[in-house]
Write a protein that holds these residues in place. Structure first.
Motif, short mmCIF file in Angstrom:
data_model
loop_
_atom_site.label_atom_id
_atom_site.label_comp_id
_atom_site.label_asym_id
_atom_site.label_seq_id
_atom_site.Cartn_x
_atom_site.Cartn_y
_atom_site.Cartn_z
N SER A 12 0.82 -1.21 0.00
CA SER A 12 0.00 0.00 0.00
C SER A 12 0.85 1.26 0.00
O SER A 12 0.50 2.27 -0.61
N GLY A 13 2.01 1.19 0.67
CA GLY A 13 2.86 2.37 0.76
C GLY A 13 3.94 2.44 -0.29
O GLY A 13 4.67 3.43 -0.36
N ALA A 14 4.05 1.41 -1.13
CA ALA A 14 5.13 1.38 -2.12
C ALA A 14 4.72 2.11 -3.39
O ALA A 14 3.56 2.14 -3.78
N THR A 15 5.70 2.69 -4.05
CA THR A 15 5.47 3.31 -5.34
C THR A 15 5.55 2.25 -6.43
O THR A 15 6.00 1.13 -6.21
N THR A 16 5.08 2.58 -7.61
CA THR A 16 5.13 1.65 -8.74
C THR A 16 6.56 1.22 -9.03
O THR A 16 6.83 0.05 -9.31
N GLN A 17 7.52 2.17 -8.95
CA GLN A 17 8.93 1.84 -9.21
C GLN A 17 9.46 0.84 -8.17
O GLN A 17 10.17 -0.10 -8.49
N GLN A 18 9.07 1.03 -6.90
CA GLN A 18 9.50 0.11 -5.85
C GLN A 18 8.91 -1.29 -6.05
O GLN A 18 9.59 -2.29 -5.85
N LEU A 19 7.64 -1.36 -6.45
CA LEU A 19 7.00 -2.65 -6.68
C LEU A 19 7.69 -3.39 -7.81
O LEU A 19 7.91 -4.60 -7.76
N MET A 20 8.06 -2.67 -8.86
CA MET A 20 8.73 -3.31 -10.00
C MET A 20 10.11 -3.81 -9.61
O MET A 20 10.54 -4.88 -10.05
N SER A 21 10.80 -3.07 -8.74
CA SER A 21 12.15 -3.48 -8.35
C SER A 21 12.13 -4.73 -7.48
O SER A 21 13.11 -5.46 -7.40
N THR A 22 10.98 -5.03 -6.82
CA THR A 22 10.87 -6.23 -5.99
C THR A 22 10.11 -7.35 -6.69
O THR A 22 9.78 -8.35 -6.09
N GLY A 23 9.82 -7.14 -7.96
CA GLY A 23 9.14 -8.20 -8.71
C GLY A 23 7.63 -8.20 -8.54
O GLY A 23 6.97 -9.16 -8.93
N ASN A 24 7.06 -7.16 -7.94
CA ASN A 24 5.62 -7.10 -7.72
C ASN A 24 4.93 -6.14 -8.68
O ASN A 24 3.99 -5.46 -8.34
N GLU A 25 5.43 -6.09 -9.91
CA GLU A 25 4.84 -5.17 -10.87
C GLU A 25 3.40 -5.54 -11.15
O GLU A 25 2.97 -6.67 -10.95
N ASN A 26 2.63 -4.59 -11.62
CA ASN A 26 1.18 -4.76 -11.75
C ASN A 26 0.78 -5.90 -12.66
O ASN A 26 -0.33 -6.41 -12.58
N ASN A 27 1.66 -6.30 -13.60
CA ASN A 27 1.31 -7.38 -14.52
C ASN A 27 1.52 -8.76 -13.92
O ASN A 27 1.15 -9.77 -14.52
N ALA A 28 2.13 -8.85 -12.75
CA ALA A 28 2.45 -10.15 -12.16
C ALA A 28 1.21 -10.79 -11.56
O ALA A 28 0.35 -10.12 -10.99
N VAL A 29 1.12 -12.11 -11.69
CA VAL A 29 0.04 -12.86 -11.07
C VAL A 29 0.57 -13.47 -9.78
O VAL A 29 1.72 -13.90 -9.71
N LYS A 30 -0.25 -13.48 -8.74
CA LYS A 30 0.15 -14.04 -7.45
C LYS A 30 -0.91 -15.05 -7.00
O LYS A 30 -2.09 -14.93 -7.35
N ILE A 31 -0.46 -16.02 -6.22
CA ILE A 31 -1.35 -17.05 -5.70
C ILE A 31 -1.20 -17.08 -4.18
O ILE A 31 -0.08 -17.07 -3.66
#
Length: 347
Positions: free
Chosen positions: A207-226
């Protein structure tokens, strides 16, 4: 899963141990009665079970044991390895100096609800296929280790999954490693701790991460998670045998929605004898997620629920094609078509 009558004709208890967290646990090898199946096909089948005694009538995990024969010479070499003492505990003398070694078959699913969990991945088959083709890992979190049979199956069956298991009880992990062949590596890790806190912490971070931070940790918006919740309850006063009531509270479901970053799939194993409790759980999931599906296994009293917060990763237009895609990815056989015929859309 719920035992529909024990039906055991042979039982050998390997260990009884008591944990401060889980309570009394039993590891046992069993052979079932052959009344419902062909005698010749069942005589060699032996299963190893993990039972939490706090829930009478529930088998926490069940694994198929298979036999390997090794010569005395090979066994002499094995004695030099650090794991030799563990192996010798599962050895029996056979003809001509050979030994029969019992090992866990991790390509076998011991319970039908585990099969349903795998089959339900058809709902996000296209996203999984895209990740596999691109060579990217799919973040998969399993809350509840048990004997480790489901995570081990997932690791071998879908090698592109990056699996993290969250387990509260360190003794459960010890039992899984000692008796059920559970092991960790770069693809499969165990985090010892509270599953709800684990999800909450990541949800807050997302919730507190920026888009750039999410991408750097592999949590970019296109990723699917289970996310799979497969835990029993120590308090059945809520009407739930699985999961603990805290895992279906509104606060946790909101954290799951944030954890999935508006995509991916939330899977929960539900066991309850009360239709009112079941309806309460379904109602909360409907309020939290845009799409909800169910696979109800009446013979085991299990119901596997699949929820997703958006259509971004959802295959809901051509399920036959999605089933075919998933089957093509699976390294181990699963009767996906049969399971998915029972799938019901609840929302």
């Amino acid at each position: 899963f719920m035992m529909a009558g024990d039906g055991v004709k042979q039982r050998e208890i390997l260990q009884e141990v008591t944990s401060e967290i889980t309570g009394p646990m039993v590891v046992e090898d069993v052979v079932y009665e052959n009344s419902d199946e062909d005698q010749s096909s069942m005589t060699e089948k032996m299963f190893r079970r993990l039972i939490f005694k706090r829930n009478s009538g529930l088998v926490q995990s069940e694994a198929l044991l298979v036999k390997d024969s090794t010569s005395d010479k090979a066994d002499e070499n094995n004695k030099k390895s650090p794991s030799a003492s563990k192996k010798r505990r599962n050895q029996k003398k056979g003809p001509s100096g050979s030994k029969t070694v019992l090992r866990i078959d991790h390509s076998y699913l011991g319970s039908s609800y585990h099969s349903s969990i795998i089959s339900g991945l058809s709902l996000i088959a296209s996203a999984l296929d895209s990740a596999a083709v691109a060579g990217t890992k799919v973040s998969t979190t399993v809350i509840g280790l048990g004997a480790g049979t489901l995570p081990m199956f997932l690791r071998g069956c879908l090698p592109f999954l990056d699996i993290k298991v969250v387990e509260l009880d360190p003794l459960v992990e010890e039992v899984a490693k000692k008796y059920f062949g559970f092991s960790t590596d770069e693809q499969l890790q165990v985090h010892l701790g509270d599953g709800i806190k684990f999800i909450d912490d990541i949800a807050v971070a997302n919730s507190g991460a920026t888009t750039q931070q999410l991408m750097s940790t592999g949590n970019e918006n296109n990723a699917v998670k289970i996310l799979i919740v497969d835990v029993d309850s120590s308090d059945v006063s809520s009407g739930l045998s699985c999961p603990h009531a805290n895992f279906v509270e509104d606060s946790f479901l909101l954290a799951v929605k944030k954890f999935l970053d508006e995509g991916g799939l939330f899977i929960i194993n539900l066991v309850s004898r009360s239709s009112a409790v079941r309806e309460m759980v379904v109602s909360r999931l409907k309020a939290a997620f845009e799409h909800l599906y169910s696979l109800h296994l009446k013979e085991d009293l299990n119901e596997v629920l699949f929820a997703t917060p958006s259509e971004r990763c959802l295959d809901n237009n051509n399920m036959d094609e999605a089933v075919a895609k998933l089957k093509a990815m699976l390294k181990f056989p699963v009767n996906v078509e049969s399971d998915m015929k029972k799938l019901q859309k609840l929302q």
